[in-house]
Design an enzyme around this catalytic site. Sequence first.
Site, PDB file in Angstrom:
ATOM      1  NE  ARG A 185      -3.606  -0.579   2.559  1.00  0.00           N
ATOM      2  CZ  ARG A 185      -4.683  -0.900   1.856  1.00  0.00           C
ATOM      3  NH1 ARG A 185      -5.204  -0.050   1.011  1.00  0.00           N
ATOM      4  NH2 ARG A 185      -5.259  -2.074   2.013  1.00  0.00           N
ATOM      5  NE  ARG A 225      -5.737   0.277  -3.317  1.00  0.00           N
ATOM      6  CZ  ARG A 225      -5.559  -1.015  -3.021  1.00  0.00           C
ATOM      7  NH1 ARG A 225      -6.469  -1.916  -3.363  1.00  0.00           N
ATOM      8  NH2 ARG A 225      -4.490  -1.405  -2.378  1.00  0.00           N
ATOM      9  CG  HIS A 270     -18.764   7.278   4.586  1.00  0.00           C
ATOM     10  ND1 HIS A 270     -18.206   6.134   4.052  1.00  0.00           N
ATOM     11  CD2 HIS A 270     -19.724   6.872   5.448  1.00  0.00           C
ATOM     12  CE1 HIS A 270     -18.798   5.075   4.581  1.00  0.00           C
ATOM     13  NE2 HIS A 270     -19.713   5.490   5.432  1.00  0.00           N
ATOM     14  CB  THR A 283      -7.639  11.326  10.570  1.00  0.00           C
ATOM     15  OG1 THR A 283      -8.792  10.517  10.825  1.00  0.00           O
ATOM     16  CG2 THR A 283      -7.969  12.796  10.779  1.00  0.00           C
ATOM     17  CG  LEU A 293     -12.052   3.255   6.548  1.00  0.00           C
ATOM     18  CD1 LEU A 293     -11.309   3.769   5.316  1.00  0.00           C
ATOM     19  CD2 LEU A 293     -12.329   1.767   6.428  1.00  0.00           C
TER      20      LEU A 293
HETATM   21  C1  GRF Z   1     -20.020   8.103  -3.649  1.00  0.00           C
HETATM   22  O1  GRF Z   1     -21.295   7.671  -3.337  1.00  0.00           O
HETATM   23  C2  GRF Z   1     -19.234   8.390  -2.403  1.00  0.00           C
HETATM   24  O2  GRF Z   1     -20.016   8.600  -1.277  1.00  0.00           O
HETATM   25  C3  GRF Z   1     -18.427   7.153  -2.202  1.00  0.00           C
HETATM   26  O3  GRF Z   1     -18.172   6.655  -3.482  1.00  0.00           O
HETATM   27  C4  GRF Z   1     -19.210   7.054  -4.371  1.00  0.00           C
HETATM   28  C5  GRF Z   1     -18.555   7.586  -5.609  1.00  0.00           C
HETATM   29  O4  GRF Z   1     -19.441   7.751  -6.663  1.00  0.00           O
HETATM   30  N1  GRF Z   1     -17.240   7.490  -1.442  1.00  0.00           N
HETATM   31  P1  GRF Z   1     -18.979   8.481  -7.998  1.00  0.00           P
HETATM   32  O5  GRF Z   1     -17.800   7.720  -8.581  1.00  0.00           O
HETATM   33  O6  GRF Z   1     -18.610   9.882  -7.659  1.00  0.00           O
HETATM   34  O7  GRF Z   1     -20.164   8.401  -8.910  1.00  0.00           O
END
Ligand code: GRF
Length: 221
Positions: free
Chosen positions: A73, A99, A117, A149, A152
Site C-alpha cells: 500500500r 483504496r 462518505h 485522518t 477510516l
Molecule cells: C459516492 O457515493 C461516495 O459517497 C463514495 O463513493 C461514491 C462515488 O461515486 N465514497 P462516484 O464515482 O462519484 O459516482
Amino acid sequence: MTKSLTDCALKTAILISGSGTNLQAFIDRAKAGELDLELAVVLSNRPDAYGLTRAGNAGIDTICIEHGDFADREQFDRAMASALDAYAPELIILAGFMRILSPWFVQHYEGKIVNIHPALLPRYPGLNTHQRVLDAGDEWHGSTVHFVTEELDGGPRILAGRLRVDSDETADELRHRVQKVEHQIYPQAAGLVGSGRVEFVNGKTWIDGEVATSPIVETFD
Ligand code: GRF
C-alpha cells in the site's frame, strides 16, 4: 483567513476509482464559475474508470497508477504522491477512490485531504451503508464530507446532507437519492475549505475560526 474570489484558487487534485459522478459535479460547478478551486489533475487507480473520460473531456490532466503494480500500500501511495506533487496540490478530494490510504500518505498531506462518505457519520462507516440503513429502519440517511485522518471514515466532519428515508424504497433508490445530495454538498464543502472558512487544525475541523463540535447539516427532499 478568508480568501476573496480574486485570490488564487486552491490547486486541487481529485482521486477516483470509478464512474466519477461527484467529479462531474465539481467539473460542472467549475464550468459555471461557481467553484473557487483549480481542478489541476484527476488520478485514478483503475484505467477503466469512467471518471478519467469525464476529466479528459473537461480538459483536466489525468494520471492512472494501478495499485496492483506495487508490492504494498505505501509503495503505491508514494508513487501517487510523486505524481501528484508535480502539481503541488493544496487540496486532495477523494471522490469514490476505493483504496485505503497508508498512514504515510495521510501524514504527507495532513489536513489537506477530504472525503465523502455515503452515511451520516459517525453512523455506518465502511461499506453497504444504504442497505444497513434500511435494515435498521432509520428515519434519516445521507452523506458526510470530512477531513481524512488515519482512522477510516473517522476524520473530523465538515458538512452533512441528510434526507428522510422512505421505508418502501430499495437500497439502489436510496443510493441514487444520496448521490444527488452528494453532488450538492461536496463542491459546497470543498469550496468552504478553498475559501479558508473551514480548516483542519490540531486534528479538528474549524469553521469560521471556531472548533466545530458537529458538522454543518443541510436537509434535502
Ligand atoms: C459516492 O457515493 C461516495 O459517497 C463514495 O463513493 C461514491 C462515488 O461515486 N465514497 P462516484 O464515482 O462519484 O459516482
